[in-house]
Design a protein around this motif. Sequence first.
Motif, PDB file in Angstrom:
ATOM      1  N   SER A 120       0.824  -1.208   0.000  1.00  0.00           N
ATOM      2  CA  SER A 120       0.000   0.000   0.000  1.00  0.00           C
ATOM      3  C   SER A 120       0.857   1.256   0.000  1.00  0.00           C
ATOM      4  O   SER A 120       0.473   2.280  -0.567  1.00  0.00           O
ATOM      5  CB  SER A 120      -0.929   0.005   1.221  1.00  0.00           C
ATOM      6  N   ALA A 121       2.018   1.184   0.655  1.00  0.00           N
ATOM      7  CA  ALA A 121       2.940   2.322   0.688  1.00  0.00           C
ATOM      8  C   ALA A 121       4.127   2.024  -0.227  1.00  0.00           C
ATOM      9  O   ALA A 121       4.076   1.144  -1.073  1.00  0.00           O
ATOM     10  CB  ALA A 121       3.374   2.607   2.121  1.00  0.00           C
ATOM     11  N   SER A 122       5.211   2.744  -0.032  1.00  0.00           N
ATOM     12  CA  SER A 122       6.319   2.719  -0.982  1.00  0.00           C
ATOM     13  C   SER A 122       7.140   1.428  -0.928  1.00  0.00           C
ATOM     14  O   SER A 122       7.177   0.729   0.088  1.00  0.00           O
ATOM     15  CB  SER A 122       7.246   3.913  -0.730  1.00  0.00           C
ATOM     16  N   GLN A 123       7.801   1.170  -2.039  1.00  0.00           N
ATOM     17  CA  GLN A 123       8.794   0.100  -2.145  1.00  0.00           C
ATOM     18  C   GLN A 123      10.136   0.728  -2.513  1.00  0.00           C
ATOM     19  O   GLN A 123      10.201   1.570  -3.402  1.00  0.00           O
ATOM     20  CB  GLN A 123       8.409  -0.925  -3.205  1.00  0.00           C
ATOM     21  N   THR A 124      11.198   0.291  -1.824  1.00  0.00           N
ATOM     22  CA  THR A 124      12.537   0.812  -2.096  1.00  0.00           C
ATOM     23  C   THR A 124      13.486  -0.351  -2.298  1.00  0.00           C
ATOM     24  O   THR A 124      13.516  -1.295  -1.497  1.00  0.00           O
ATOM     25  CB  THR A 124      13.040   1.689  -0.940  1.00  0.00           C
ATOM     26  N   TYR A 125      14.268  -0.271  -3.376  1.00  0.00           N
ATOM     27  CA  TYR A 125      15.236  -1.315  -3.698  1.00  0.00           C
ATOM     28  C   TYR A 125      16.634  -0.698  -3.645  1.00  0.00           C
ATOM     29  O   TYR A 125      17.021   0.050  -4.529  1.00  0.00           O
ATOM     30  CB  TYR A 125      14.931  -1.920  -5.071  1.00  0.00           C
ATOM     31  N   ASP A 126      17.362  -1.015  -2.570  1.00  0.00           N
ATOM     32  CA  ASP A 126      18.712  -0.496  -2.361  1.00  0.00           C
ATOM     33  C   ASP A 126      19.710  -1.564  -2.807  1.00  0.00           C
ATOM     34  O   ASP A 126      20.077  -2.461  -2.041  1.00  0.00           O
ATOM     35  CB  ASP A 126      18.936  -0.140  -0.892  1.00  0.00           C
ATOM     36  N   GLY A 127      20.137  -1.457  -4.049  1.00  0.00           N
ATOM     37  CA  GLY A 127      21.055  -2.428  -4.630  1.00  0.00           C
ATOM     38  C   GLY A 127      20.663  -2.700  -6.061  1.00  0.00           C
ATOM     39  O   GLY A 127      19.530  -2.413  -6.472  1.00  0.00           O
ATOM     40  N   PRO A 128      21.560  -3.243  -6.874  1.00  0.00           N
ATOM     41  CA  PRO A 128      21.231  -3.554  -8.266  1.00  0.00           C
ATOM     42  C   PRO A 128      20.154  -4.630  -8.346  1.00  0.00           C
ATOM     43  O   PRO A 128      20.216  -5.638  -7.649  1.00  0.00           O
ATOM     44  CB  PRO A 128      22.561  -4.045  -8.842  1.00  0.00           C
ATOM     45  N   VAL A 129      19.163  -4.408  -9.210  1.00  0.00           N
ATOM     46  CA  VAL A 129      18.031  -5.314  -9.343  1.00  0.00           C
ATOM     47  C   VAL A 129      18.149  -6.105 -10.642  1.00  0.00           C
ATOM     48  O   VAL A 129      18.428  -5.536 -11.702  1.00  0.00           O
ATOM     49  CB  VAL A 129      16.705  -4.535  -9.316  1.00  0.00           C
ATOM     50  N   SER A 130      17.925  -7.417 -10.546  1.00  0.00           N
ATOM     51  CA  SER A 130      17.875  -8.285 -11.715  1.00  0.00           C
ATOM     52  C   SER A 130      16.500  -8.926 -11.792  1.00  0.00           C
ATOM     53  O   SER A 130      16.029  -9.511 -10.809  1.00  0.00           O
ATOM     54  CB  SER A 130      18.940  -9.387 -11.636  1.00  0.00           C
ATOM     55  N   LEU A 131      15.847  -8.799 -12.950  1.00  0.00           N
ATOM     56  CA  LEU A 131      14.544  -9.418 -13.159  1.00  0.00           C
ATOM     57  C   LEU A 131      14.744 -10.808 -13.744  1.00  0.00           C
ATOM     58  O   LEU A 131      15.378 -10.975 -14.785  1.00  0.00           O
ATOM     59  CB  LEU A 131      13.698  -8.565 -14.107  1.00  0.00           C
ATOM     60  N   LEU A 132      14.171 -11.819 -13.075  1.00  0.00           N
ATOM     61  CA  LEU A 132      14.300 -13.195 -13.540  1.00  0.00           C
ATOM     62  C   LEU A 132      13.006 -13.723 -14.138  1.00  0.00           C
ATOM     63  O   LEU A 132      12.984 -14.833 -14.674  1.00  0.00           O
ATOM     64  CB  LEU A 132      14.758 -14.097 -12.390  1.00  0.00           C
ATOM     65  N   GLU A 133      11.934 -12.942 -14.030  1.00  0.00           N
ATOM     66  CA  GLU A 133      10.688 -13.265 -14.716  1.00  0.00           C
ATOM     67  C   GLU A 133       9.866 -11.988 -14.834  1.00  0.00           C
ATOM     68  O   GLU A 133      10.193 -10.966 -14.240  1.00  0.00           O
ATOM     69  CB  GLU A 133       9.905 -14.357 -14.004  1.00  0.00           C
ATOM     70  N   ASN A 134       8.813 -12.059 -15.666  1.00  0.00           N
ATOM     71  CA  ASN A 134       7.932 -10.899 -15.815  1.00  0.00           C
ATOM     72  C   ASN A 134       7.366 -10.529 -14.454  1.00  0.00           C
ATOM     73  O   ASN A 134       6.828 -11.385 -13.740  1.00  0.00           O
ATOM     74  CB  ASN A 134       6.803 -11.200 -16.787  1.00  0.00           C
TER      75      ASN A 134
END
Length: 206
Positions: A120-134
């Motif tokens: 419902s609130a924010s999402q934060t990604y601290d670090g390099p992100v790799s997508l492994l699926e849609n």
Amino acid sequence: ARIVRTIGALGLAVALVLGFTFLSVPPAGATSYDITITSNPTSGGEWSGGVFTPTSSSANVDASDINSLLNSGTNVTVTVGPFNTGTIEVKAPISGSGDAGLTLSAPGGIAIATSVIATSASQTYDGPVSLLENTALVSLGGSVQFNGTVDGNEDLTLNGNAVFNGQVGSNTALNNLVVNGPTIIDTTSVNTAGFQTYDGPVSLLQ
């Protein structure tokens, strides 16, 4: 400004007088604790309020623990900890209905191998992100913020405000990118093999 790495009590006093600048540098023996988020019971780490940190080199977090905290309105942070070069891999859906956000922090990388992460609130990604699926990242009342690069030949859909503070597709181009909400692009490149759709105002800061 000069940079000081090793600081003792006396060194700190002297450095403050001389106006040195300090950097937080991991020690030579920095550990590598990895965290996997699955549907299996939590192990190899501990919760303190809404913060999970590993206590072994291979920790697991039950996604239902995260969901319960989010549903109760507790902000959740899953972190490999300070001076840690570990990684986080999300292999189970995350969904929380309470007014709370999610932060994933891993200098070694954050791999997303699930179809949806919703808060419902924010999402934060601290670090390099790799997508492994849609993947669909949904923030109903906040933003989805990337403080590192985003890569992976997959579709990425963002529902909510989006903030890109690192290059997108610089190593491996995304397939398609869709943002349903306002977007802030504070980086030099956003690369996809397919289409990019921005359904909202876009602010370019570089």
